[in-house]
Scaffold this active site. Structure first.
Site, mmCIF file in Angstrom:
data_model
loop_
_atom_site.group_PDB
_atom_site.id
_atom_site.type_symbol
_atom_site.label_atom_id
_atom_site.label_comp_id
_atom_site.label_asym_id
_atom_site.label_seq_id
_atom_site.Cartn_x
_atom_site.Cartn_y
_atom_site.Cartn_z
ATOM 1 N N THR A 120 -19.638 18.934 18.317
ATOM 2 C CA THR A 120 -20.397 17.908 17.509
ATOM 3 C C THR A 120 -20.126 16.742 16.872
ATOM 4 O O THR A 120 -20.400 16.612 15.816
ATOM 5 C CB THR A 120 -21.256 19.389 16.909
ATOM 6 N N SER A 172 -19.149 25.953 14.793
ATOM 7 C CA SER A 172 -18.497 24.260 14.193
ATOM 8 C C SER A 172 -19.751 23.507 12.833
ATOM 9 O O SER A 172 -20.248 24.001 12.684
ATOM 10 C CB SER A 172 -20.458 23.734 15.595
ATOM 11 N N LEU A 199 -12.352 15.182 0.570
ATOM 12 C CA LEU A 199 -11.097 14.894 0.587
ATOM 13 C C LEU A 199 -10.900 13.461 1.359
ATOM 14 O O LEU A 199 -10.010 12.727 0.870
ATOM 15 C CB LEU A 199 -10.479 15.630 1.951
ATOM 16 N N CYS A 218 -13.198 15.087 12.467
ATOM 17 C CA CYS A 218 -14.003 15.103 11.370
ATOM 18 C C CYS A 218 -13.921 14.272 10.504
ATOM 19 O O CYS A 218 -15.578 14.614 10.431
ATOM 20 C CB CYS A 218 -13.139 16.442 10.508
ATOM 21 N N LYS A 239 -2.107 12.724 12.899
ATOM 22 C CA LYS A 239 -1.106 12.926 11.843
ATOM 23 C C LYS A 239 0.147 13.757 12.122
ATOM 24 O O LYS A 239 -0.272 14.218 13.284
ATOM 25 C CB LYS A 239 -2.027 14.125 10.588
ATOM 26 N N ARG A 292 3.111 5.353 6.935
ATOM 27 C CA ARG A 292 2.540 6.587 5.812
ATOM 28 C C ARG A 292 3.742 6.779 4.994
ATOM 29 O O ARG A 292 3.854 7.910 4.303
ATOM 30 C CB ARG A 292 3.537 7.473 7.155
HETATM 31 P P1 NAD Z 1 -13.980 20.981 20.775
HETATM 32 O O1 NAD Z 1 -13.610 19.014 21.567
HETATM 33 O O2 NAD Z 1 -11.436 20.361 20.927
HETATM 34 O O3 NAD Z 1 -14.353 21.691 21.481
HETATM 35 C C1 NAD Z 1 -15.076 22.086 21.840
HETATM 36 C C2 NAD Z 1 -14.912 23.112 22.687
HETATM 37 O O4 NAD Z 1 -16.596 23.469 23.439
HETATM 38 C C3 NAD Z 1 -14.487 22.193 24.351
HETATM 39 O O5 NAD Z 1 -13.711 22.946 25.404
HETATM 40 C C4 NAD Z 1 -16.076 22.201 25.387
HETATM 41 O O6 NAD Z 1 -15.584 22.075 27.219
HETATM 42 C C5 NAD Z 1 -16.418 23.636 24.485
HETATM 43 N N1 NAD Z 1 -18.725 23.435 24.963
HETATM 44 C C6 NAD Z 1 -19.075 22.707 24.475
HETATM 45 N N2 NAD Z 1 -20.406 22.473 24.958
HETATM 46 C C7 NAD Z 1 -20.108 24.122 26.024
HETATM 47 C C8 NAD Z 1 -21.429 25.080 26.120
HETATM 48 N N3 NAD Z 1 -22.131 24.494 26.555
HETATM 49 N N4 NAD Z 1 -21.099 26.359 26.721
HETATM 50 C C9 NAD Z 1 -19.304 26.652 26.572
HETATM 51 N N5 NAD Z 1 -18.155 25.538 25.596
HETATM 52 C C10 NAD Z 1 -19.316 24.854 25.767
HETATM 53 O O7 NAD Z 1 -13.855 20.357 19.579
HETATM 54 P P2 NAD Z 1 -13.227 20.942 18.205
HETATM 55 O O8 NAD Z 1 -12.388 19.781 17.330
HETATM 56 O O9 NAD Z 1 -12.778 22.468 18.455
HETATM 57 O O10 NAD Z 1 -14.309 21.168 17.124
HETATM 58 C C11 NAD Z 1 -15.252 22.153 17.786
HETATM 59 C C12 NAD Z 1 -16.619 22.231 15.973
HETATM 60 O O11 NAD Z 1 -15.924 22.591 14.464
HETATM 61 C C13 NAD Z 1 -16.806 20.680 15.264
HETATM 62 O O12 NAD Z 1 -18.198 21.184 15.083
HETATM 63 C C14 NAD Z 1 -16.117 20.426 14.509
HETATM 64 O O13 NAD Z 1 -16.741 19.696 13.965
HETATM 65 C C15 NAD Z 1 -15.822 21.462 13.919
HETATM 66 N N6 NAD Z 1 -14.431 21.195 13.178
HETATM 67 C C16 NAD Z 1 -13.238 20.720 13.667
HETATM 68 C C17 NAD Z 1 -11.914 20.944 12.892
HETATM 69 C C18 NAD Z 1 -10.362 20.786 13.654
HETATM 70 O O14 NAD Z 1 -9.929 20.288 13.125
HETATM 71 N N7 NAD Z 1 -10.493 19.958 14.759
HETATM 72 C C19 NAD Z 1 -12.054 21.547 11.826
HETATM 73 C C20 NAD Z 1 -13.512 22.359 11.397
HETATM 74 C C21 NAD Z 1 -14.066 21.958 11.914
HETATM 75 C C1 UDX Z 2 -9.480 17.910 7.962
HETATM 76 C C2 UDX Z 2 -9.773 19.318 7.044
HETATM 77 O O1 UDX Z 2 -8.646 18.809 5.457
HETATM 78 C C3 UDX Z 2 -9.797 20.557 7.092
HETATM 79 O O2 UDX Z 2 -10.425 21.261 6.284
HETATM 80 C C4 UDX Z 2 -11.084 20.251 8.249
HETATM 81 O O3 UDX Z 2 -11.722 21.162 8.775
HETATM 82 C C5 UDX Z 2 -11.047 19.490 9.191
HETATM 83 O O4 UDX Z 2 -10.969 18.042 9.189
HETATM 84 P P1 UDX Z 2 -7.811 17.839 9.678
HETATM 85 O O5 UDX Z 2 -8.563 16.102 9.960
HETATM 86 O O6 UDX Z 2 -7.504 18.015 10.125
HETATM 87 O O7 UDX Z 2 -8.617 18.470 8.514
HETATM 88 O O8 UDX Z 2 -6.134 17.022 8.961
HETATM 89 P P2 UDX Z 2 -5.987 16.703 6.936
HETATM 90 O O9 UDX Z 2 -5.196 17.188 6.907
HETATM 91 O O10 UDX Z 2 -7.381 16.588 6.211
HETATM 92 O O11 UDX Z 2 -6.470 14.907 7.438
HETATM 93 C C6 UDX Z 2 -7.011 13.390 7.979
HETATM 94 C C7 UDX Z 2 -6.015 12.411 7.982
HETATM 95 O O12 UDX Z 2 -6.452 12.059 6.391
HETATM 96 C C8 UDX Z 2 -4.929 12.274 8.471
HETATM 97 O O13 UDX Z 2 -5.078 11.321 9.173
HETATM 98 C C9 UDX Z 2 -4.250 12.195 7.747
HETATM 99 O O14 UDX Z 2 -3.140 11.655 7.414
HETATM 100 C C10 UDX Z 2 -4.954 11.360 6.748
HETATM 101 N N1 UDX Z 2 -4.800 11.446 4.515
HETATM 102 C C11 UDX Z 2 -4.809 12.997 4.413
HETATM 103 C C12 UDX Z 2 -4.164 10.720 4.394
HETATM 104 O O15 UDX Z 2 -3.630 9.413 4.967
HETATM 105 N N2 UDX Z 2 -3.884 10.882 3.246
HETATM 106 C C13 UDX Z 2 -4.008 12.038 2.942
HETATM 107 O O16 UDX Z 2 -3.192 12.130 1.386
HETATM 108 C C14 UDX Z 2 -4.148 12.638 2.517
#
Ligand code: NAD
Ligand code: UDX
Length: 473
Positions: free
Chosen positions: A91, A130, A226, A275, A338, A444
Site C-alpha cells: 500500500t 496491509s 516509534l 513503513c 537496518k 549508527r
Molecule cells: P511487499 O511489496 O513486500 O509485498 C507485497 C506483495 O503483494 C508483492 O509481492 C506483490 O506482487 C503482491 N501483490 C500486489 N498486488 C497484488 C494483487 N492484486 N494480487 C496478488 N498479489 C499482489 O510489501 P510488504 O512489505 O509485505 O507490505 C505489505 C503490507 O504490510 C503493506 O501495507 C505494509 O504497509 C504492511 N506492513 C509492512 C511491514 C514491513 O515490515 N514490511 C510491517 C507491517 C506492515
Molecule cells: C517498523 C515497526 O517497528 C514495526 O512494528 C512495523 O510493523 C513496521 O515498521 P521496521 O521498519 O521493519 O519496523 O524496522 P524498525 O526496527 O522499526 O526500524 C525502522 C528504522 O528506524 C530503521 O531504519 C532503524 O535503523 C531506525 N531506528 C530504529 C533508529 O534509527 N533508531 C532506533 O532507536 C530504532
C-alpha cells in the site's frame, strides 16, 4: 477434509511470507497458502533461495512447505478454497493525483476485494493485514457486498507489527495481536474465529479485539509513535554535537525513566524502511482530510526532522573533508535500512549516496545482503535517479563484495547500517590502506572511537562530542 481452517494470503512479500510461515508452523491443522501475481516471487518462495533475507525464516519454510504451507500463483483457485483470506499487498504512498506524496494507495487492496467478490463461491472472512488508512474496511466491505451471489463476507482488520530483521521472533512472541471487527454478532463471530487461530501460540490476554476503525488507526499510530521517538532523539543529537553532550549518555539517562522507556532511542543517520515515513504521511493526510491542520503539522514534523538528519549527515561529511569530495573515493559500509535485512526501501544510505554522488565522489558500497539490482530499483523509484538520466552511474558507484576492497584507497568510510560485522573489522589494516587523513563517519554509533582514534582515524559520529572541538570533555 483434514484441515481445521483453510487460509489464503494474497501478497507474498515481507509480511505475507513470514506471517503465514509462522501460522503454518504453529498450527499444523491449518492449511496456509500464500498467493501472488508475481511468478518470480512465488518461484523464489518455492526454491532454496527465498526472496527475502530474514533470520530464522528458511528453517521454518523448509519445515512446513508442501505440508501445510504452500506458495502459488493460482490466486482465484486458492481464494475459492479458503475460509479466511488475508490481504497482505503493498500500500505505497501515492506518487500522482490527489494526495500525491502523502496518501496511501489502497488500489491493490481494492483489487483483491474485487477479485474475492468475483471468484468466491462460499462466504469468507476477509482480513486486512496491509497497513491502510482508517475506514478502508468500509470500502472493502462495500466492494465485497456488491457481489450478487448472496454470499456473506465479514471484514476484519489485523494489522501486522513485525519489524524486519526480527520478524520471526516478533511473530513467535508478539507483544500483542490486534483484531478489529464489526460489533455485530456476525462480526464478533468472525473475530473469534481469527482469535482461535492465533490462540494456538499467543496467550489470550495478548490478543486484543476492538472495533474496526480503532484497529486500522492503531497501526498508523504505533508506527508514528516509534518514528517520533527516533526523530526526537535525532533532534537532540544535533544539539549534542553543538554542545559537547553525548547522545548515547542522554538516551540512557532519559530511557531509564520507566515512563519513557529505553527502546527506540538509538540516534542514527535517520530512519528508513518501507513503513515509518509512509505510515506517518498517511496519518498526516488523514488529519488534513478531516480539517485537522495542527495535528497534521505535528506529525509531519517527524518526517521533516528525519529528512534533516539524513541531509545533515552527508553535509557534515563534505564539510569535514575540506568542503570537497569531488573525485574522492568514499566507502559506504551498509546499504540496508537496518541490520539483518536486505531491504533497501527508503534506506538512509540511499540519500547519503545520492548527495555524495552529486558532489562528484566515487562511491564504493559494501553490504552483506543487498543486491545491486535492488539498489538501482529503489534509487529510481524514490530518488528518480537512473542510468538513463544519470550517465556514468555504473562508473561512479561500485558495489563491493569485500569490505576491505571497498575501503582500499578511500578518503573516508561511512557506517550506514549497524551490521554486527562492522564492529570487528581489522581497522588497523583498513587505516593502512586508506588515503590520509582517514575519516570515519559512524551513522549508527556502533564503533569503538577511542580505539579508532588511537589507530589514527579522524572520527565523527552522530551526537558524539568531537575531541578536536571540545577540550573540556
Ligand atoms: P511487499 O511489496 O513486500 O509485498 C507485497 C506483495 O503483494 C508483492 O509481492 C506483490 O506482487 C503482491 N501483490 C500486489 N498486488 C497484488 C494483487 N492484486 N494480487 C496478488 N498479489 C499482489 O510489501 P510488504 O512489505 O509485505 O507490505 C505489505 C503490507 O504490510 C503493506 O501495507 C505494509 O504497509 C504492511 N506492513 C509492512 C511491514 C514491513 O515490515 N514490511 C510491517 C507491517 C506492515
Ligand atoms: C517498523 C515497526 O517497528 C514495526 O512494528 C512495523 O510493523 C513496521 O515498521 P521496521 O521498519 O521493519 O519496523 O524496522 P524498525 O526496527 O522499526 O526500524 C525502522 C528504522 O528506524 C530503521 O531504519 C532503524 O535503523 C531506525 N531506528 C530504529 C533508529 O534509527 N533508531 C532506533 O532507536 C530504532
Amino acid at each position: 477434509d483434514e484441515w481445521d481452517v483453510k487460509i489464503c494470503c494474497i501478497g507474498a512479500g515481507y509480511v505475507g511470507g513470514p506471517t503465514m510461515a509462522v501460522i503454518a508452523k504453529k498450527c499444523p491443522k491449518v492449511r496456509v497458502c500464500v498467493v501472488d501475481i508475481s511468478q518470480k516471487q512465488i518461484d523464489a518462495w518455492n526454491s532454496d533461495k527465498l526472496p527475502i533475507y530474514e533470520p530464522g525464516l528458511p528453517e521454518i519454510v523448509s519445515d512446513c512447505v508442501n505440508k501445510n504451507l504452500f506458495f502459488s500463483t493460482d490466486v482465484d483457485g486458492e481464494i475459492d478454497k479458503a475460509d479466511i483470506i488475508f490481504i497482505s499487498v503493498n500500500t505505497p504512498t501515492k506518487t500522482k493525483g490527489i494526495g500525491a506524496g502523502r496518501a496511501a494507495n489502497i488500489k491493490n487492496c481494492e483489487l483483491c476485494a474485487r477479485q474475492i467478490a468475483k471468484v468466491a463461491n462460499s462466504s469468507k472472512i476477509v482480513v486486512e493485514k496491509s497497513t491502510v488508512p482508517v475506514r478502508t474496511a468500509q470500502a472493502i466491505t462495500r466492494v465485497l457486498k456488491s457481489n450478487d451471489k448472496g454470499l456473506d463476507f465479514q471484514v476484519l482488520s489485523n494489522p501486522e507489527f513485525l519489524a524486519e530483521g526480527t520478524a520471526i521472533s516478533d511473530l513467535m512472541a508478539p507483544d500483542r495481536v490486534l483484531i478489529g471487527g464489526h460489533q455485530s454478532p456476525e462480526g464478533l463471530a468472525a473475530a473469534e474465529k481469527l482469535v482461535s487461530v492465533y490462540a494456538n501460540w499467543v496467550p489470550r490476554e495478548r490478543i486484543l479485539t476492538t472495533n474496526l476503525w480503532s484497529s486500522e488507526l492503531s497501526k498508523l499510530v504505533a508506527n508514528a509513535f516509534l518514528a517520533q521517538r527516533v526523530s526526537s532523539i535525532n533532534s537532540i543529537s544535533a544539539l549534542c554535537e553543538a554542545t559537547g553532550a553525548d547522545v548515547s549518555e542522554i538516551s540512557r539517562a532519559v530511557g531509564m525513566d520507566d515512563r519513557i522507556g529505553k527502546r527506540f532511542l538509538q540516534s542514527s543517520v535517520g530512519f528508513g524502511g518501507s513503513c515509518f515515513q509512509k505510515d506517518i504521511l498517511n496519518l498526516v493526510y488523514l488529519c488534513e482530510t478531516f480539517g485537522l491542520e495542527e495535528c497534521a503539522a505535528y506529525w509531519n514534523q517527524v518526517v521533516i526532522m528525519n529528512d534533516y538528519q539524513k541531509k545533515r549527515f552527508s553535509q557534515k561529511m563534505v564539510a569535514q573533508m575540506f568542503n570537497t569530495v569531488t573525485g574522492k573515493k568514499i566507502a559506504l559500509l551498509g546499504y540496508a535500512f537496518k541490520k539483518d535485512t536486505g531491504d533497501v526501501r527508503e534506506t538512509p544510505s540511499m540519500f547519503v549516496l545520492r548527495d555524495l554522488l552529486e558532489e562528484g565522489a566515487r562511491m564504493h558500497v559494501y553490504d552483506p545482503q543487498v543486491s545491486r539490482e535492488d539498489m538501482w530499483i529503489e534509487m529510481n523509484y524514490t530518488c528518480g535517479v537512473n542510468h538513463d538520466n544519470t550517465p556514468g552511474l555504473d562508473e561512479s558507484v561500485i558495489t563491493e563484495t569485500d569490505v576491505y576492497a571497498a575501503c582500499d584507497g578511500a578518503h573516508a568510510l561511512a557506517v550506514l547500517t549497524e551490521w554486527d560485522e562492522f564492529k570487528t573489522l581489522d581497522y588497523e589494516r583498513i587505516f593502512k590502506s586508506m588515503a590520509k587523513p582517514a575519516f570515519v563517519f559512524d551513522g549508527r554509533n556502533i564503533l569503538d572511537y577511542a580505539k579508532l582514534r588511537d589507530i589514527g582515524f579522524e572520527v565523527h559520529a552522530i551526537g558524539k562530542p568531537d575531541p578536536n572541538k571540545f577540550s573540556d570533555l
